[in-house]
Motif scaffolding. Structure first.
Motif, PDB file in Angstrom:
ATOM      1  N   ASP A  22     -12.165  16.127  25.337  1.00  0.00           N
ATOM      2  CA  ASP A  22     -13.561  16.051  24.910  1.00  0.00           C
ATOM      3  C   ASP A  22     -13.770  15.104  23.736  1.00  0.00           C
ATOM      4  OD1 ASP A  22     -14.427  17.991  26.857  1.00  0.00           O
ATOM      5  OD2 ASP A  22     -13.332  19.437  25.640  1.00  0.00           O
ATOM      6  N   VAL A  23     -12.731  14.880  22.965  1.00  0.00           N
ATOM      7  CA  VAL A  23     -12.837  13.944  21.849  1.00  0.00           C
ATOM      8  C   VAL A  23     -13.049  12.514  22.360  1.00  0.00           C
ATOM      9  CG1 VAL A  23     -10.384  13.458  21.580  1.00  0.00           C
ATOM     10  CG2 VAL A  23     -11.859  13.449  19.574  1.00  0.00           C
ATOM     11  N   LEU A  24     -12.764  12.269  23.629  1.00  0.00           N
ATOM     12  CA  LEU A  24     -12.949  10.941  24.218  1.00  0.00           C
ATOM     13  C   LEU A  24     -14.421  10.572  24.408  1.00  0.00           C
ATOM     14  CD1 LEU A  24     -10.097  10.886  26.879  1.00  0.00           C
ATOM     15  CD2 LEU A  24     -10.155   9.725  24.677  1.00  0.00           C
ATOM     16  N   PHE A  25     -15.328  11.544  24.248  1.00  0.00           N
ATOM     17  CA  PHE A  25     -16.755  11.228  24.348  1.00  0.00           C
ATOM     18  C   PHE A  25     -17.142  10.122  23.364  1.00  0.00           C
ATOM     19  CE2 PHE A  25     -17.617  15.532  26.256  1.00  0.00           C
ATOM     20  CZ  PHE A  25     -18.246  15.071  27.394  1.00  0.00           C
ATOM     21  N   ILE A  26     -16.619  10.189  22.150  1.00  0.00           N
ATOM     22  CA  ILE A  26     -17.002   9.230  21.115  1.00  0.00           C
ATOM     23  C   ILE A  26     -16.564   7.808  21.475  1.00  0.00           C
ATOM     24  CG2 ILE A  26     -16.810   8.659  18.671  1.00  0.00           C
ATOM     25  CD1 ILE A  26     -18.440  11.235  19.300  1.00  0.00           C
ATOM     26  N   PRO A  27     -15.269   7.557  21.767  1.00  0.00           N
ATOM     27  CA  PRO A  27     -14.914   6.176  22.127  1.00  0.00           C
ATOM     28  C   PRO A  27     -15.546   5.712  23.445  1.00  0.00           C
ATOM     29  CG  PRO A  27     -12.969   7.584  22.197  1.00  0.00           C
ATOM     30  CD  PRO A  27     -14.082   8.403  21.641  1.00  0.00           C
ATOM     31  N   GLU A  28     -15.802   6.636  24.383  1.00  0.00           N
ATOM     32  CA  GLU A  28     -16.494   6.253  25.615  1.00  0.00           C
ATOM     33  C   GLU A  28     -17.875   5.705  25.294  1.00  0.00           C
ATOM     34  OE1 GLU A  28     -14.484   9.668  28.501  1.00  0.00           O
ATOM     35  OE2 GLU A  28     -16.550   9.908  27.788  1.00  0.00           O
TER      36      GLU A  28
END
Length: 154
Positions: A22-28
């Motif tokens: 879920d932390v990948l939302f930001i770089p996405e």
């Protein structure tokens, strides 16, 4: 960071920003926004190809932002099975869309350079858009794989 395979539910609140994937939302959203900005700022010799890239970057940015806000607000109520399925489907579609948009943007950039219709600055902007689109594709694929693992364990 906790692993997504250890829990079959979606985090809520600020825990979204500390769990993988879920932390990948930001770089996405960062890389998708960069694609959006770079394609929007370049001249468009072939509006059909770059129109799809714009659609994908805007659609995936809005989708990721909406999911992130829903998870931060806890609207999913602890992450039932339907929310875990929705999370997987959204990232599956985003990965597929971004792969197609990345390939089309790379093809458009290559063919525009061959025709010498782009200035050097515009060509560099399109190259940057291609690189950022492939990075966004990779991020969405990673998120998709870990969402699939979470979905299978739910």
């Amino acid at each position: 960071m906790s692993s997504s395979t250890s829990t079959s539910t979606l985090p809520s609140g600020l825990a979204v920003l500390t769990t993988f994937p879920d932390v990948l939302f930001i770089p996405e959203m960062i890389f998708g926004g960069l694609v959006w900005i770079l394609v929007a700022s370049s001249k468009v010799p072939d509006s059909m190809l770059q129109g799809w890239v714009m659609f994908v970057s805007v659609f995936c940015f809005v989708m990721s932002f909406s999911l992130l806000c829903l998870y931060l607000c806890g609207a999913h109520g602890g992450g039932g099975s339907c929310w875990v399925t929705l999370d997987f489907i959204c990232h599956d579609v985003a990965a597929l869309f971004y792969l197609s948009a990345s390939v089309l943007e790379a093809y458009a950039t290559y063919s525009f350079h061959e025709l010498s219709s782009l200035l050097a600055q515009e060509y560099r902007e399109n190259i940057a858009a291609v690189v950022f689109a492939f990075v966004a594709t990779l991020l969405y694929v990673i998120h998709k794989v870990f969402s699939l693992l979470r979905w299978k364990s739910s």
